[in-house]
Design an enzyme around this catalytic site. Structure first.
Site: not given
Ligand code: GRF
Length: 198
Positions: A14, A16, A94-95, A97, A111, A113, A146, A148
């Site tokens: 956490g 960020n 880490m999932r 969506l 997000n 990266h 969708e 990643v």
């Protein structure tokens, strides 16, 4: 000025999330953190939310490893909507969506990266950059789709790779860049939100 209601999702340490909450607290980011949600019960990101007195929740992810069970993803939508969240911020979540979230928050999930996308999507992107012998890498804020790490790019920041860099030293410098870039990118959403007068 209307403050942008945000929800932060994360699975890990956490840092960020902390950078964002610090900018809000110091008055440099016109956002309001409505909720922090994690799929990991003891994730440090939930402790950070508590430290900043932000509502927080553990969301049991279900039986899959890389995604949420559809009913769980629907529950996540409900939690975020109930909290009045406008922009969803992934901070080490880490999932992957899928439709429930993507349809509920179109172009309102972002997000960060740890590479200069489109280069090096996927895991441990700083290691990929080192192994490829790049002179520089960095971090990217992008919309979530969708596929990643493939959504439209919002902002990027470059980090020079030094000759004696290890994966650890490089990752640490990328994270410092992330902690600047993510709040700066969110600030632009705050300005647009304020202009909407919602
Ligand atoms: C960041 O490096 C980000 O690029 C990636 O996950 C990491 C999360 O780190 N998506 P933290 O939990 O914010 O420290």
């Amino acid at each position: 000025m209307n403050r942008l209601p945000i929800g932060i999702l994360g699975s890990g340490k956490g840092s960020n999330c902390r950078a964002i909450l610090e900018r809000i607290r110091s008055g440099h980011l016109a956002a309001e953190a409505r909720v922090v949600i994690s799929d990991v019960l003891d994730a440090p990101i939930l402790d950070i939310a508590r430290e900043f007195s932000v509502a927080n929740a553990y969301l049991p992810p279900g039986q899959f490893r890389t995604r949420l069970e559809p009913e769980v993803e629907n529950e996540l939508v409900k939690m975020l909507r109930d909290a009045g969240v406008y922009l969803v911020i992934l901070a080490g979540f880490m999932r992957v969506l899928h439709a429930p979230m993507l349809n509920a928050f179109p172009r309102r999930i972002i997000n960060i990266h740890p590479s200069l996308l489109p280069k090096f999507p996927g895991l441990a992107a700083w290691k990929q950059a080192l192994a490829a012998g790049e002179a520089a890498t960095g971090c990217t804020v992008h919309f979530v789709e969708e596929q990643v790490d493939h959504g439209q790019i919002i902002a990027r920041r470059e980090v020079t790779i030094l000759p004696n860099d290890t994966p650890e030293t490089l990752h640490a410098r990328i994270q410092i860049a992330e902690h600047e870039l993510y709040p700066a990118a969110i600030a632009e959403f705050c300005e647009k939100f304020a202009a909407l007068g919602l």
